[in-house]
Design a protein around this motif. Sequence first.
Motif, PDB file in Angstrom:
ATOM      1  N   UNK A  58       0.827  -1.209   0.000  1.00  0.00           N
ATOM      2  CA  UNK A  58       0.000   0.000   0.000  1.00  0.00           C
ATOM      3  C   UNK A  58       0.862   1.259   0.000  1.00  0.00           C
ATOM      4  N   UNK A  59       1.956   1.240   0.758  1.00  0.00           N
ATOM      5  CA  UNK A  59       2.877   2.385   0.770  1.00  0.00           C
ATOM      6  C   UNK A  59       3.506   2.590  -0.601  1.00  0.00           C
ATOM      7  N   UNK A  65       0.893  -8.701  -4.724  1.00  0.00           N
ATOM      8  CA  UNK A  65       1.291  -9.641  -5.777  1.00  0.00           C
ATOM      9  C   UNK A  65       2.257  -9.003  -6.765  1.00  0.00           C
ATOM     10  N   UNK A  66       2.285  -7.675  -6.822  1.00  0.00           N
ATOM     11  CA  UNK A  66       3.261  -6.984  -7.678  1.00  0.00           C
ATOM     12  C   UNK A  66       4.647  -6.969  -7.038  1.00  0.00           C
ATOM     13  N   UNK A  70       5.867 -14.396  -6.612  1.00  0.00           N
ATOM     14  CA  UNK A  70       5.985 -15.828  -6.312  1.00  0.00           C
ATOM     15  C   UNK A  70       5.180 -16.223  -5.076  1.00  0.00           C
ATOM     16  N   UNK A  71       4.876 -15.281  -4.214  1.00  0.00           N
ATOM     17  CA  UNK A  71       4.072 -15.578  -3.025  1.00  0.00           C
ATOM     18  C   UNK A  71       2.593 -15.656  -3.358  1.00  0.00           C
ATOM     19  N   UNK A  72       2.199 -15.094  -4.490  1.00  0.00           N
ATOM     20  CA  UNK A  72       0.787 -15.005  -4.841  1.00  0.00           C
ATOM     21  C   UNK A  72       0.434 -15.750  -6.114  1.00  0.00           C
ATOM     22  N   UNK A  73       1.403 -16.448  -6.715  1.00  0.00           N
ATOM     23  CA  UNK A  73       1.087 -17.188  -7.926  1.00  0.00           C
ATOM     24  C   UNK A  73       0.128 -18.318  -7.597  1.00  0.00           C
TER      25      UNK A  73
END
Length: 83
Positions: A58-59, A65-66, A70-73
């Motif tokens: 957010x900051x 995911x951007x 790899x944490x959100x694939x």
Amino acid sequence: MQSRHIDLPRHELIKARLRIAGANMAQIGRELGVSHTTISSVSQGYSRSRRVEEAIAAKLSVGPESVWPERYENKDEDGAPMK
């Protein structure tokens, strides 16, 4: 169990982008009520926290995911594994 992906160069990039955005990890930690080391551990990949990942993103005015694709694939928009 998911393996950790430690990425120190990305961590340094995140810190630089936060500085450009006028923020830092200590500030995010204070806002969330956690230590700056917790924020740093998540950024580096030593630990996971959706709340911390979302606060950092957010900051940076992006989605988590951007920052950590790899944490959100293979996850749906709620973060649940896709079948």
